[in-house]
Design an enzyme around this catalytic site. Structure first.
Site, PDB file in Angstrom:
ATOM      1  N   LYS A 115      52.150  44.099  51.686  1.00  0.00           N
ATOM      2  CA  LYS A 115      52.960  43.320  50.677  1.00  0.00           C
ATOM      3  C   LYS A 115      54.224  44.172  50.136  1.00  0.00           C
ATOM      4  O   LYS A 115      55.228  43.664  49.963  1.00  0.00           O
ATOM      5  CB  LYS A 115      51.993  43.210  49.675  1.00  0.00           C
ATOM      6  CG  LYS A 115      50.805  42.259  49.642  1.00  0.00           C
ATOM      7  CD  LYS A 115      51.343  40.776  49.750  1.00  0.00           C
ATOM      8  CE  LYS A 115      50.346  39.633  49.729  1.00  0.00           C
ATOM      9  NZ  LYS A 115      50.795  38.299  49.926  1.00  0.00           N
ATOM     10  N   TYR A 142      51.073  39.856  41.392  1.00  0.00           N
ATOM     11  CA  TYR A 142      49.637  39.419  40.989  1.00  0.00           C
ATOM     12  C   TYR A 142      48.847  40.614  40.811  1.00  0.00           C
ATOM     13  O   TYR A 142      48.937  41.691  41.300  1.00  0.00           O
ATOM     14  CB  TYR A 142      48.929  38.297  42.027  1.00  0.00           C
ATOM     15  CG  TYR A 142      49.571  37.328  42.383  1.00  0.00           C
ATOM     16  CD1 TYR A 142      50.831  37.018  41.977  1.00  0.00           C
ATOM     17  CD2 TYR A 142      49.005  36.614  43.536  1.00  0.00           C
ATOM     18  CE1 TYR A 142      51.367  35.876  42.574  1.00  0.00           C
ATOM     19  CE2 TYR A 142      49.734  35.498  44.057  1.00  0.00           C
ATOM     20  CZ  TYR A 142      50.979  35.104  43.608  1.00  0.00           C
ATOM     21  OH  TYR A 142      51.262  34.259  44.281  1.00  0.00           O
ATOM     22  N   ASN A 166      44.656  40.304  39.431  1.00  0.00           N
ATOM     23  CA  ASN A 166      43.315  39.633  40.000  1.00  0.00           C
ATOM     24  C   ASN A 166      43.100  38.277  39.590  1.00  0.00           C
ATOM     25  O   ASN A 166      42.647  37.986  38.559  1.00  0.00           O
ATOM     26  CB  ASN A 166      42.268  40.613  39.734  1.00  0.00           C
ATOM     27  CG  ASN A 166      42.390  41.931  40.422  1.00  0.00           C
ATOM     28  OD1 ASN A 166      43.172  42.666  40.198  1.00  0.00           O
ATOM     29  ND2 ASN A 166      41.448  42.183  41.183  1.00  0.00           N
ATOM     30  N   SER A 214      51.884  41.618  45.236  1.00  0.00           N
ATOM     31  CA  SER A 214      50.219  42.052  44.371  1.00  0.00           C
ATOM     32  C   SER A 214      50.713  43.222  43.912  1.00  0.00           C
ATOM     33  O   SER A 214      51.540  44.202  44.076  1.00  0.00           O
ATOM     34  CB  SER A 214      49.455  42.333  45.761  1.00  0.00           C
ATOM     35  OG  SER A 214      48.361  43.065  45.201  1.00  0.00           O
ATOM     36  N   ALA A 215      49.910  43.485  42.843  1.00  0.00           N
ATOM     37  CA  ALA A 215      49.710  44.880  42.161  1.00  0.00           C
ATOM     38  C   ALA A 215      49.570  45.884  43.017  1.00  0.00           C
ATOM     39  O   ALA A 215      49.888  47.211  42.698  1.00  0.00           O
ATOM     40  CB  ALA A 215      48.968  44.857  40.810  1.00  0.00           C
ATOM     41  N   TYR A 232      46.424  46.466  53.379  1.00  0.00           N
ATOM     42  CA  TYR A 232      46.874  45.039  52.553  1.00  0.00           C
ATOM     43  C   TYR A 232      48.003  45.333  51.773  1.00  0.00           C
ATOM     44  O   TYR A 232      48.927  44.662  51.706  1.00  0.00           O
ATOM     45  CB  TYR A 232      45.659  44.532  51.899  1.00  0.00           C
ATOM     46  CG  TYR A 232      46.187  43.242  50.781  1.00  0.00           C
ATOM     47  CD1 TYR A 232      46.568  42.063  51.365  1.00  0.00           C
ATOM     48  CD2 TYR A 232      45.886  43.665  49.402  1.00  0.00           C
ATOM     49  CE1 TYR A 232      46.964  41.327  50.571  1.00  0.00           C
ATOM     50  CE2 TYR A 232      46.420  42.577  48.566  1.00  0.00           C
ATOM     51  CZ  TYR A 232      46.776  41.540  49.186  1.00  0.00           C
ATOM     52  OH  TYR A 232      47.289  40.470  48.046  1.00  0.00           O
TER      53      TYR A 232
END
Length: 386
Positions: free
Chosen positions: A198, A222, A224, A168-169, A194
């Protein structure tokens, strides 16, 4: 004459008990190889939003898929295959093998790995809500980090050392510069548990690659994901009140929710609402197939990270207005206080994915809204409405 008859009987027996079984075994072996196509993929969290859309792309690219999911974030009738995967099979006219398995359950994972010979794992399984992670951090650490570690150990023990990880970004924390490149520091200033999970899993995989050069790892960061499959048959179907913007907007538009809650309009952005890089789910799913192509290159080794995004930032209000335009519906909303863990702006520089994965996002904001609306209109109550 008697000897000749006896000899003939032995010959026939040899044919029946030796040659024919070998023939069946050979037929089975080649059938399995044919079934495998390009390879057999284990997809964790396969019944979820990103997982199910990625499985479509895998099947369409001649991969065989085994999916596992603990069904926390998806709908399934008791003792039946999840509805999302049943529809994936309908869309592709291909089968998905499914197991109701939690990645924290080592014994259950072992059974799956013993039953199949996997070429690669695509790891989606995770709790994924930023705001929720602030409220129940221990649950997120236990599921996302401990569960992933268990999965990696079972992979190692079964000599499966290729993995594409759904990152995730959020690993970039509060952006030090924009657009975000893969060279941006990670783990510094992560604003929510969260994102930290990651980041920690990325670090675990980097350490695994350092300890064992046979591992091949791609981290896909990723931005969104939004939208739905163009058929309108599968899309994002969150349990309870949506944590993500697009399903919330669409549920308001279809009359399932009274109004959208906008978390803050006092950010340092053009209209005060948060700015994000929204990427169509189909573009994102294709990125995973391209990542597999990269891992399969003879010269690939170690661990590599890639951003998957459009490179454009849209505000919450931009998304509301675009969705209203596509759907023809007025989206009622109320501005409330900021949500814990959110940042003002985040959008990608995806040039590395273009250069090394031969991947680029092709769908724009109106495509994202149009496909979401098609899914929502066809499924006003999500998968449970069937």
């Amino acid at each position: 004459m008697m000897i000749s008859i006896t000899s003939g009987i032995y010959t026939l027996a040899s044919i029946y008990y030796v040659i024919i079984p070998i023939g069946y075994l050979t037929k089975w072996w080649f059938a399995e190889k044919e079934m495998a196509g390009k390879g057999v993929m284990l997809v964790t969290g396969g019944a979820g939003y990103v997982g199910s859309h990625t499985i479509i792309q895998l099947l369409n690219n001649n991969y065989s898929v085994v999916a596992i999911d603990n069904l926390i974030n998806c709908y399934a009738e008791k003792n039946k295959k999840p509805e999302s995967l049943r529809r994936v099979e309908e869309i592709t006219n291909k089968k998905v093998i499914f197991y109701n398995v939690d990645i924290k359950d080592r014994a259950a994972l072992e059974k799956v790995f013993k039953a199949h010979k996997f070429d690669c794992v695509i790891h989606f399984a995770a709790l994924k809500a930023v705001g929720e992670s602030v409220q129940i951090p221990l649950t997120y650490y236990q599921n996302n980090i401990a569960g992933s570690s268990t999965l990696f150990e079972v992979m190692r023990d079964n000599n499966v050392k290729n993995i594409v990880f759904s990152s995730s970004a959020t690993v970039y924390g509060i952006p030090q510069f924009l657009p975000l490149t893969e060279e941006h520091p990670t783990g510094q200033g992560c604003t929510n548990p969260y994102g930290k999970t990651k980041y920690f899993v990325e670090e675990i995989l980097k350490d695994v690659c350092t300890s064992d050069p046979e591992w091949k790892v791609i981290l896909l960061r990723y931005f969104n994901p939004v939208g739905a499959h163009e058929s309108g048959m599968i899309g994002e179907d969150p349990s309870g009140i949506p944590n993500n913007l697009m399903p919330y907007i669409s549920q308001v538009a279809v009359g399932r929710r009274e109004k959208l809650l906008i978390y803050g309009d006092d950010y340092d952005t053009p209209d005060g609402t948060g700015v994000r890089d929204y990427i169509h789910i189909t573009d994102l799913a294709i990125g995973h197939v391209n990542a597999l192509n990269k891992i399969n290159e003879s010269g690939f080794k170690g661990c590599r990270a890639y951003n998957l995004g459009t490179g454009k930032g849209y505000s919450v209000m931009d998304m509301v207005q675009a969705f209203s335009k596509v759907s023809g519906k007025d989206i009622k909303y109320e501005v409330v206080g900021r949500r814990e863990g959110d940042v003002a702006s985040s959008y990608a520089d995806a040039q590395l994915a273009r250069d090394e994965l031969n991947w680029v996002a092709t769908k724009g904001i109106l495509d994202m809204c149009r496909d979401t609306w098609k899914w929502q209109v066809k499924n006003p109550k999500g998968f449970q409405g069937t």
